[in-house]
Write a protein that holds these residues in place. Sequence first.
Motif, PDB file in Angstrom:
ATOM      1  N   ARG A 130       0.886  -1.133  -0.013  1.00 20.80           N
ATOM      2  CA  ARG A 130      -0.007   0.043  -0.002  1.00 20.80           C
ATOM      3  C   ARG A 130       0.878   1.341  -0.129  1.00 20.80           C
ATOM      4  O   ARG A 130       0.769   2.254  -0.822  1.00 20.80           O
ATOM      5  CB  ARG A 130      -0.929  -0.059   1.136  1.00 20.80           C
ATOM      6  CG  ARG A 130      -2.008  -0.840   1.024  1.00 20.80           C
ATOM      7  CD  ARG A 130      -2.967  -0.753   2.191  1.00 20.80           C
ATOM      8  NE  ARG A 130      -4.275  -1.749   1.897  1.00 20.80           N
ATOM      9  CZ  ARG A 130      -5.443  -1.275   2.285  1.00 20.80           C
ATOM     10  NH1 ARG A 130      -5.632  -0.129   2.884  1.00 20.80           N
ATOM     11  NH2 ARG A 130      -6.259  -2.076   1.912  1.00 20.80           N
ATOM     12  N   ILE A 131       1.942   1.309   1.009  1.00 18.74           N
ATOM     13  CA  ILE A 131       2.857   2.272   0.826  1.00 18.74           C
ATOM     14  C   ILE A 131       3.591   2.563  -0.570  1.00 18.74           C
ATOM     15  O   ILE A 131       3.443   3.673  -1.129  1.00 18.74           O
ATOM     16  CB  ILE A 131       3.854   2.160   1.985  1.00 18.74           C
ATOM     17  CG1 ILE A 131       3.013   2.306   3.389  1.00 18.74           C
ATOM     18  CG2 ILE A 131       4.930   3.345   1.965  1.00 18.74           C
ATOM     19  CD1 ILE A 131       3.969   2.109   4.607  1.00 18.74           C
ATOM     20  N   GLY A 132       4.038   1.497  -1.009  1.00 14.49           N
ATOM     21  CA  GLY A 132       4.626   1.451  -2.255  1.00 14.49           C
ATOM     22  C   GLY A 132       3.827   1.974  -3.411  1.00 14.49           C
ATOM     23  O   GLY A 132       4.143   2.880  -4.273  1.00 14.49           O
ATOM     24  N   PHE A 133       2.679   1.709  -3.534  1.00 16.14           N
ATOM     25  CA  PHE A 133       1.648   1.717  -4.598  1.00 16.14           C
ATOM     26  C   PHE A 133       0.969   3.203  -4.449  1.00 16.14           C
ATOM     27  O   PHE A 133       0.954   4.284  -5.302  1.00 16.14           O
ATOM     28  CB  PHE A 133       0.610   0.847  -4.665  1.00 16.14           C
ATOM     29  CG  PHE A 133      -0.403   1.073  -6.020  1.00 16.14           C
ATOM     30  CD1 PHE A 133       0.172   0.650  -7.117  1.00 16.14           C
ATOM     31  CD2 PHE A 133      -1.729   1.612  -5.789  1.00 16.14           C
ATOM     32  CE1 PHE A 133      -0.651   0.895  -8.103  1.00 16.14           C
ATOM     33  CE2 PHE A 133      -2.564   1.731  -6.876  1.00 16.14           C
ATOM     34  CZ  PHE A 133      -1.909   1.313  -7.814  1.00 16.14           C
ATOM     35  N   GLN A 134       0.421   3.567  -3.164  1.00 16.24           N
ATOM     36  CA  GLN A 134      -0.274   4.763  -2.887  1.00 16.24           C
ATOM     37  C   GLN A 134       0.558   5.960  -2.597  1.00 16.24           C
ATOM     38  O   GLN A 134       0.325   6.886  -3.068  1.00 16.24           O
ATOM     39  CB  GLN A 134      -1.263   4.651  -1.714  1.00 16.24           C
ATOM     40  CG  GLN A 134      -2.400   3.516  -2.097  1.00 16.24           C
ATOM     41  CD  GLN A 134      -3.181   3.188  -0.840  1.00 16.24           C
ATOM     42  OE1 GLN A 134      -2.759   3.579   0.147  1.00 16.24           O
ATOM     43  NE2 GLN A 134      -4.143   2.627  -1.115  1.00 16.24           N
ATOM     44  N   GLN A 135       1.722   5.791  -1.752  1.00 12.80           N
ATOM     45  CA  GLN A 135       2.411   6.990  -1.293  1.00 12.80           C
ATOM     46  C   GLN A 135       3.691   7.093  -2.436  1.00 12.80           C
ATOM     47  O   GLN A 135       4.184   8.273  -2.690  1.00 12.80           O
ATOM     48  CB  GLN A 135       2.856   6.865   0.024  1.00 12.80           C
ATOM     49  CG  GLN A 135       2.023   7.619   1.029  1.00 12.80           C
ATOM     50  CD  GLN A 135       0.973   6.410   1.371  1.00 12.80           C
ATOM     51  OE1 GLN A 135       1.194   5.208   1.353  1.00 12.80           O
ATOM     52  NE2 GLN A 135      -0.435   6.795   1.623  1.00 12.80           N
ATOM     53  N   ALA A 136       4.350   5.917  -2.568  1.00  8.28           N
ATOM     54  CA  ALA A 136       5.870   6.121  -3.459  1.00  8.28           C
ATOM     55  C   ALA A 136       5.362   6.131  -4.911  1.00  8.28           C
ATOM     56  O   ALA A 136       6.251   6.350  -5.717  1.00  8.28           O
ATOM     57  CB  ALA A 136       6.769   4.703  -3.025  1.00  8.28           C
ATOM     58  N   ALA A 137       4.062   5.742  -5.111  1.00  9.79           N
ATOM     59  CA  ALA A 137       3.831   5.888  -6.706  1.00  9.79           C
ATOM     60  C   ALA A 137       4.371   4.813  -7.438  1.00  9.79           C
ATOM     61  O   ALA A 137       4.771   5.033  -8.664  1.00  9.79           O
ATOM     62  CB  ALA A 137       3.983   7.263  -7.325  1.00  9.79           C
ATOM     63  N   LEU A 138       4.682   3.702  -6.910  1.00 13.36           N
ATOM     64  CA  LEU A 138       5.435   2.500  -7.457  1.00 13.36           C
ATOM     65  C   LEU A 138       4.275   1.836  -8.419  1.00 13.36           C
ATOM     66  O   LEU A 138       3.215   1.493  -7.861  1.00 13.36           O
ATOM     67  CB  LEU A 138       6.087   1.739  -6.663  1.00 13.36           C
ATOM     68  CG  LEU A 138       7.401   2.219  -6.218  1.00 13.36           C
ATOM     69  CD1 LEU A 138       7.766   1.274  -4.771  1.00 13.36           C
ATOM     70  CD2 LEU A 138       8.494   2.276  -7.254  1.00 13.36           C
ATOM     71  N   SER A 139       4.692   1.229  -9.526  1.00 12.55           N
ATOM     72  CA  SER A 139       3.590   0.452 -10.051  1.00 12.55           C
ATOM     73  C   SER A 139       3.432  -1.001  -9.582  1.00 12.55           C
ATOM     74  O   SER A 139       4.316  -1.478  -8.737  1.00 12.55           O
ATOM     75  CB  SER A 139       3.940   0.228 -11.569  1.00 12.55           C
ATOM     76  OG  SER A 139       4.800  -0.523 -11.863  1.00 12.55           O
ATOM     77  N   VAL A 140       2.610  -1.594  -9.812  1.00 16.82           N
ATOM     78  CA  VAL A 140       2.303  -2.917  -9.331  1.00 16.82           C
ATOM     79  C   VAL A 140       3.413  -3.986  -9.679  1.00 16.82           C
ATOM     80  O   VAL A 140       3.843  -4.674  -9.183  1.00 16.82           O
ATOM     81  CB  VAL A 140       0.990  -3.524  -9.705  1.00 16.82           C
ATOM     82  CG1 VAL A 140       0.713  -5.086  -9.141  1.00 16.82           C
ATOM     83  CG2 VAL A 140      -0.263  -2.722  -9.012  1.00 16.82           C
TER      84      VAL A 140
END
Length: 122
Positions: free
Chosen positions: A63-73
């Motif tokens: 969640r942190i990676g996707f939502q806050q860090a803007a990493l793709s799945v």
Amino acid sequence: MSMLSSIPFSLQAIVLLIASNIFMTMAWYGHLKNLATAPWYTAALISWGIALAEYLLQVPANRIGFQQAALSVGQLKIIQEVITLAVFVPFAVLYLDEPLKLDYLWAALCMVGAVYFIFRSA
């Protein structure tokens, strides 16, 4: 809590994924050494309990990676796979007494290629 806010979101996600992967590796493979003589269902239940700790770290990491860090799945998945190999190899060699094989190096080189392709347009 203020200390965590100073850590970049991408690093927070990676640290949580590393911790998650340690639990995952123990859940998936630790029973081969620790519970070798126990019935499979005992090993499965204990592994399931260990896997709960993994999920309690992995879900917020993604969640942190996707939502806050803007990493793709896709990027999160490749990061997880690189971490998996980096955690699994020492675990297999040091804990399960498996031989260190050159194949791990070749697998790591393939992962470098995967990282390149998934991050090249970022």
